[in-house]
Design an enzyme around this catalytic site. Sequence first.
Site, mmCIF file in Angstrom:
data_model
loop_
_atom_site.group_PDB
_atom_site.id
_atom_site.type_symbol
_atom_site.label_atom_id
_atom_site.label_comp_id
_atom_site.label_asym_id
_atom_site.label_seq_id
_atom_site.Cartn_x
_atom_site.Cartn_y
_atom_site.Cartn_z
ATOM 1 N N ASP A 69 -11.431 2.239 3.498
ATOM 2 C CA ASP A 69 -11.755 0.828 3.252
ATOM 3 C C ASP A 69 -13.241 0.646 2.941
ATOM 4 O O ASP A 69 -13.652 -0.399 2.446
ATOM 5 C CB ASP A 69 -11.399 -0.025 4.489
ATOM 6 C CG ASP A 69 -10.007 -0.619 4.378
ATOM 7 O OD1 ASP A 69 -9.582 -0.917 3.246
ATOM 8 O OD2 ASP A 69 -9.349 -0.788 5.423
ATOM 9 N N LYS A 82 0.844 -1.200 0.000
ATOM 10 C CA LYS A 82 0.000 0.000 0.000
ATOM 11 C C LYS A 82 0.881 1.253 0.000
ATOM 12 O O LYS A 82 0.603 2.218 -0.695
ATOM 13 C CB LYS A 82 -0.949 -0.017 1.209
ATOM 14 C CG LYS A 82 -2.092 -1.003 1.010
ATOM 15 C CD LYS A 82 -2.849 -1.334 2.295
ATOM 16 C CE LYS A 82 -3.808 -2.487 2.036
ATOM 17 N NZ LYS A 82 -4.441 -3.001 3.252
ATOM 18 N N GLN A 99 -4.960 -1.708 9.423
ATOM 19 C CA GLN A 99 -4.694 -3.019 8.822
ATOM 20 C C GLN A 99 -5.271 -4.124 9.717
ATOM 21 O O GLN A 99 -5.004 -4.177 10.909
ATOM 22 C CB GLN A 99 -3.169 -3.190 8.646
ATOM 23 C CG GLN A 99 -2.765 -4.444 7.920
ATOM 24 C CD GLN A 99 -3.306 -4.517 6.492
ATOM 25 O OE1 GLN A 99 -3.243 -3.559 5.735
ATOM 26 N NE2 GLN A 99 -3.874 -5.659 6.135
#
Length: 280
Positions: free
Chosen positions: A117, A50, A94
């Site tokens: 997200d 990422k 995460q």
Amino acid sequence: MNKIINGTQIANTIKEEIKQEIEAIEGKKPCLAVVMVGNDEASSIYVKNKNKACEYLGIKTDNYLLPQDTKEEELLKLIDELNNDKDVNGILVQLPLPSHIDEKKVLLNISPLKDVDGFHPYNLGMLATNSASLKSCTPSGCIELLKRYNVDIKGKNALVIGRSNIVGKPISMMLLNEDATVTTAHTKTQNLDYLTKQADIIIVAIGVANFLKPHMIKEGVVLIDVGMNRLDGKLCGDIDSSCIDKASLITPVPGGVGPMTITMLMKNCLTAYRMQNNLL
Ligand code: NAP
């Protein structure tokens, strides 16, 4: 005709589009805060990828690598600070988090405006009412692949196998928003073979290697494989690759949906930046 949907190529095209848009921004560029608790090996690789994607696109990253024994309240305090930091446009926590931390509670505390997200119930609710700006990344990657391959979704029978909150359910909502007639199947579904044979588009997101077989589908079906499984050490999807003979289009694993996920995350960073700067 080439039946294989090239997710890597589409992802690269979208990345170039995002890169150009970010280059055109004058002044401060979008910034993503990446929070990781502990040092899970797979998570470290995801975070590294990422960061790499952000660097390439011109998105600034702030990494918060917290020790495994971080207390839930410490993590919530950091999320609160990031929510209030005007220089941070997106927050990514995460997953998985260590078991002593309530994952749901943490995700609920991320500002919906910074929820890159697309997991926050607010954004899922916006998706349900077809008004979401930040949509979960893998599902929106699937829809983007269909669109970029000019698959006509409107009025089609679409079957989604899998109903998880992060993949199956949002995909079903997105297909409905695109005017498909949607069926969502799961482990309690009866006569799945009947449903698969009726479907014009099938998206499989279950995590069972090579689950969908050629005898279950009709000629000309479009197949999207979200699954990522290891079989004898090799990566494979939820769709048996021999389905290609009957399908009109099919995503491979790897190189199909996978590369789209991170790209849609980058797109969400840009969208979040725009929302916060009244540019949408
Ligand atoms: P999950 O949370 O485990 O959910 C699996 C879903 O599949 C559940 O709804 C389950 O039904 C259903 N299911 C399982 N076995 C089934 C069967 N035999 N018949 C019908 N339905 C069945 O998994 P997930 O997080 O959605 O992920 C699904 C797959 O996608 C995994 O392989 C994962 O690695 C992959 N994935 C890939 C990406 C990517 O970027 N490519 C991103 C996310 C996930 P019930 O609800 O009835 O239990």
